[in-house]
Motif scaffolding. Structure first.
Motif, PDB file in Angstrom:
ATOM      1  N   ALA A  26     -14.050   4.701 -43.849  1.00 46.50           N
ATOM      2  CA  ALA A  26     -13.095   3.575 -44.517  1.00 46.50           C
ATOM      3  C   ALA A  26     -11.668   3.048 -43.330  1.00 46.50           C
ATOM      4  N   ARG A  27     -11.413   3.366 -42.562  1.00 45.54           N
ATOM      5  CA  ARG A  27     -11.000   2.349 -41.739  1.00 45.54           C
ATOM      6  C   ARG A  27     -10.875   2.675 -39.957  1.00 45.54           C
ATOM      7  N   PHE A  28     -11.252   1.801 -39.376  1.00 44.59           N
ATOM      8  CA  PHE A  28     -11.991   2.303 -38.183  1.00 44.59           C
ATOM      9  C   PHE A  28     -10.653   2.122 -37.206  1.00 44.59           C
ATOM     10  N   GLN A  29     -10.865   4.084 -36.361  1.00 44.98           N
ATOM     11  CA  GLN A  29      -9.781   4.283 -36.049  1.00 44.98           C
ATOM     12  C   GLN A  29     -10.421   4.316 -34.597  1.00 44.98           C
ATOM     13  N   GLY A  30     -10.178   2.701 -33.356  1.00 43.73           N
ATOM     14  CA  GLY A  30     -10.745   2.878 -31.979  1.00 43.73           C
ATOM     15  C   GLY A  30      -9.400   2.630 -31.268  1.00 43.73           C
ATOM     16  N   TYR A  31      -8.477   3.069 -31.431  1.00 45.07           N
ATOM     17  CA  TYR A  31      -7.520   2.764 -29.847  1.00 45.07           C
ATOM     18  C   TYR A  31      -7.779   4.091 -28.551  1.00 45.07           C
ATOM     19  N   ARG A  32      -7.567   3.342 -27.576  1.00 43.12           N
ATOM     20  CA  ARG A  32      -7.304   4.145 -26.300  1.00 43.12           C
ATOM     21  C   ARG A  32      -6.039   5.363 -26.626  1.00 43.12           C
ATOM     22  N   LEU A  33      -6.244   6.254 -26.172  1.00 41.52           N
ATOM     23  CA  LEU A  33      -5.203   6.902 -25.691  1.00 41.52           C
ATOM     24  C   LEU A  33      -5.268   7.878 -24.388  1.00 41.52           C
ATOM     25  N   VAL A  34      -4.118   8.319 -24.529  1.00 38.72           N
ATOM     26  CA  VAL A  34      -3.988   9.040 -23.313  1.00 38.72           C
ATOM     27  C   VAL A  34      -3.941  10.324 -23.087  1.00 38.72           C
ATOM     28  N   LEU A  35      -4.400  11.213 -22.055  1.00 34.13           N
ATOM     29  CA  LEU A  35      -4.508  12.473 -22.809  1.00 34.13           C
ATOM     30  C   LEU A  35      -3.860  13.278 -21.875  1.00 34.13           C
ATOM     31  N   ASN A  36      -2.883  13.985 -21.774  1.00 33.13           N
ATOM     32  CA  ASN A  36      -2.097  14.918 -20.905  1.00 33.13           C
ATOM     33  C   ASN A  36      -2.958  16.305 -20.474  1.00 33.13           C
ATOM     34  N   PRO A  37      -3.048  17.326 -19.351  1.00 33.51           N
ATOM     35  CA  PRO A  37      -3.188  18.318 -19.022  1.00 33.51           C
ATOM     36  C   PRO A  37      -3.406  19.874 -20.232  1.00 33.51           C
ATOM     37  N   VAL A  38      -2.031  18.944 -20.617  1.00 42.76           N
ATOM     38  CA  VAL A  38      -2.046  20.087 -21.697  1.00 42.76           C
ATOM     39  C   VAL A  38      -2.795  20.075 -22.760  1.00 42.76           C
ATOM     40  N   GLY A  39      -2.697  18.420 -23.107  1.00 42.47           N
ATOM     41  CA  GLY A  39      -3.800  18.571 -25.245  1.00 42.47           C
ATOM     42  C   GLY A  39      -5.016  17.775 -24.537  1.00 42.47           C
ATOM     43  N   PHE A  40      -5.585  17.614 -23.427  1.00 42.18           N
ATOM     44  CA  PHE A  40      -6.547  18.243 -22.312  1.00 42.18           C
ATOM     45  C   PHE A  40      -7.919  19.268 -22.655  1.00 42.18           C
ATOM     46  N   ALA A  41      -6.723  20.200 -22.042  1.00 41.50           N
ATOM     47  CA  ALA A  41      -7.361  21.341 -22.426  1.00 41.50           C
ATOM     48  C   ALA A  41      -7.223  22.426 -23.990  1.00 41.50           C
ATOM     49  N   GLY A  54       8.641   3.178 -13.561  1.00 44.39           N
ATOM     50  CA  GLY A  54       8.463   5.153 -12.579  1.00 44.39           C
ATOM     51  C   GLY A  54       7.395   5.453 -12.529  1.00 44.39           C
ATOM     52  N   PRO A  55       7.334   6.659 -12.108  1.00 47.02           N
ATOM     53  CA  PRO A  55       6.045   7.218 -11.401  1.00 47.02           C
ATOM     54  C   PRO A  55       4.938   6.396 -12.040  1.00 47.02           C
ATOM     55  N   GLY A  56       3.984   6.354 -11.501  1.00 50.83           N
ATOM     56  CA  GLY A  56       2.228   5.969 -12.043  1.00 50.83           C
ATOM     57  C   GLY A  56       1.616   7.610 -12.200  1.00 50.83           C
ATOM     58  N   ARG A  57       1.157   6.855 -14.093  1.00 46.65           N
ATOM     59  CA  ARG A  57       0.953   8.031 -14.917  1.00 46.65           C
ATOM     60  C   ARG A  57      -0.499   8.316 -14.600  1.00 46.65           C
ATOM     61  N   THR A  58      -1.170   9.979 -14.783  1.00 47.48           N
ATOM     62  CA  THR A  58      -2.008   9.827 -14.848  1.00 47.48           C
ATOM     63  C   THR A  58      -2.370  10.491 -15.423  1.00 47.48           C
ATOM     64  N   GLY A  59      -4.200  10.972 -15.629  1.00 48.41           N
ATOM     65  CA  GLY A  59      -4.525  11.806 -17.267  1.00 48.41           C
ATOM     66  C   GLY A  59      -5.822  10.950 -17.445  1.00 48.41           C
ATOM     67  N   ILE A  60      -5.757  11.900 -18.693  1.00 49.60           N
ATOM     68  CA  ILE A  60      -7.294  11.236 -19.468  1.00 49.60           C
ATOM     69  C   ILE A  60      -7.428  10.306 -20.647  1.00 49.60           C
ATOM     70  N   VAL A  61      -8.057   9.380 -20.018  1.00 46.05           N
ATOM     71  CA  VAL A  61      -7.450   8.680 -21.051  1.00 46.05           C
ATOM     72  C   VAL A  61      -9.676   8.779 -22.839  1.00 46.05           C
ATOM     73  N   VAL A  62      -9.384   9.155 -23.492  1.00 46.47           N
ATOM     74  CA  VAL A  62     -10.033   8.912 -24.605  1.00 46.47           C
ATOM     75  C   VAL A  62     -10.530   7.566 -25.392  1.00 46.47           C
ATOM     76  N   ASP A  63     -11.376   8.056 -26.502  1.00 42.85           N
ATOM     77  CA  ASP A  63     -11.266   6.411 -26.992  1.00 42.85           C
ATOM     78  C   ASP A  63     -11.017   7.559 -28.654  1.00 42.85           C
ATOM     79  N   ARG A  64      -9.717   7.021 -29.840  1.00 40.21           N
ATOM     80  CA  ARG A  64     -10.379   7.368 -30.634  1.00 40.21           C
ATOM     81  C   ARG A  64     -11.630   7.238 -32.127  1.00 40.21           C
ATOM     82  N   HIS A  65     -11.890   6.549 -31.746  1.00 41.46           N
ATOM     83  CA  HIS A  65     -12.302   6.549 -32.876  1.00 41.46           C
ATOM     84  C   HIS A  65     -14.206   7.032 -32.098  1.00 41.46           C
TER      85      HIS A  65
END
Length: 376
Positions: free
Chosen positions: A37-52, A91-102
């Motif tokens: 019903a709603r398109f939810q397709g935005y990019r998210l950055v997951l940190n190590p805790v969230g990805f684990a 600030g310092p460069g951000r690293t992590g994993i990016v995922v598409d919410r959709h």
């Protein structure tokens, strides 16, 4: 044990997947009339805790697929002017994993029982200690535990913890996405950076899949059907405090603030997906006093909604899902009473959830011109 989850967002679905892997009966009740019903397709950055946490709730056979459909987050986190000249650093460069919410949501939906059109209207704690959830349409659902994963305006929270209400920061932003074509690949320096205009900030982030999701699912997990999504740029513009654009749509709102900006930036917004752009308010929910222990609890934005400038909303919801999963497995296997297991989850979640909200509010002024740190 039976668990009823209100809300088919990432946190609720992740919990349901984790319980499913543990052999615990879990059903999801979503108020939207349909999953799409709603398109939810935005990019998210997951940190190590969230990805684990996400991996911990998914069956191991899907881990290769998950690794194939994510991307890598990187960037210098610069401050650029509207002509893309460097004028500072965030600030310092951000690293992590990016995922598409959709895409991730479709993966998490696989194999679950999801009832749509199920707007929760209330619940009752029964004499035997179970809980019965009531919906505007359809039969009620009886479970050993009801989990409110139903977002900032949680119907479960309204009953469980009436004093806990959303707070409007007063900040508005426009968000959208544009296919990552060869022209926009040249904006790579701006990905992860802030473009500081006259009273507005534009934030860009690239979603580059390691493997196109549809192809990855066909090759690595044929039982999973993923949408055919290609690389794109997620853009978000923080609007002037108190400002209200007198224009019709989100893209027009952004473009109205970009009259003298670099042509590539203007073209990026002009070519944005009209069906996946929105004008939104930044609201937060801070955990307040704990409620009495019982067969109802909260997860994700329903209890600790953060400002997106903190980059920790999805990560914290996924952390909730994995923690609650582990606590409920302990209860199902007889190592702990159910109510004690839920109380253990809530004790930990309240602590790191409050920290996540405060962190996100502390980060907000860096993106909003002439603003002061939010306190609460």
């Amino acid at each position: 044990m039976r668990v009823a989850v209100a809300g088919a967002g990432l946190g609720g679905l992740c919990l349901a997947q984790g319980l499913r892997q543990a052999g615990i009966d879990a059903e999801v009740h979503e108020r939207d009339p349909a999953i799409t019903a709603r398109f939810q397709g935005y990019r998210l950055v997951l940190n190590p805790v969230g990805f684990a946490a996400l991996r911990g709730c998914l069956p191991p056979r899907w881990h290769p697929l998950l690794d194939a459909i994510v991307g890598d987050a990187y960037g210098e986190r610069l401050v650029l002017d509207p002509q893309l000249n460097r004028i500072g650093e965030l600030g310092p460069g951000r690293t992590g994993i990016v995922v598409d919410r959709h895409v991730l949501r479709h993966l998490l939906l696989t194999g679950l029982t999801v009832h749509t059109g199920a707007a929760l209207t209330g619940y009752d704690v029964l004499d035997d200690g179970r809980v019965r959830a009531r919906f505007a349409e359809g039969a009620p659902a009886t479970a050993d535990l009801l989990v409110g994963a139903d977002g900032v305006h949680s119907a479960v929270r309204a009953v469980l913890s009436p004093p806990t209400v959303p707070a409007d920061t007063g900040v508005r932003f426009v968000i959208g996405r544009t296919p990552l074509t060869e022209r926009f690949a040249g904006l790579s320096r701006a990905f992860g950076s802030k473009i500081a205009g006259d009273g507005v900030s534009l934030l860009l982030g690239a979603m580059r899949f390691r493997t196109p999701p549809k192809e990855a699912a066909e090759q690595l997990a044929p039982e999973v059907t993923l949408p055919d999504v290609r690389d794109y740029v997620r853009w978000a513009m923080i609007l002037p405090p108190g400002g209200s654009p007198g224009v019709r749509g989100p893209r027009e709102a952004a473009l109205s603030m970009m009259a003298d900006w670099h042509p590539d930036l203007q073209a990026l917004i002009e070519q944005g997906d009209p069906d996946n752009s929105a004008l939104l308010s930044i609201r937060v929910v801070r955990p307040r006093e704990r409620w009495a222990p019982g067969p109802v609890t909260l997860l994700g934005d329903a209890i600790h909604a953060t400002s997106p400038t903190g980059g920790n909303g999805a990560n914290t919801a996924l952390r909730d899902a994995d923690l609650l999963r582990r606590c409920l497995v302990d209860a199902a296997e007889g190592r702990q009473d159910l109510i004690d297991a839920v109380a253990d989850y809530e004790r930990q979640m309240f602590e790191y959830g409050a920290e996540a909200v405060q962190h996100s509010l502390a980060a907000l002024p860096a993106f909003v011109p002439d603003s002061k740190p939010q306190r609460g």
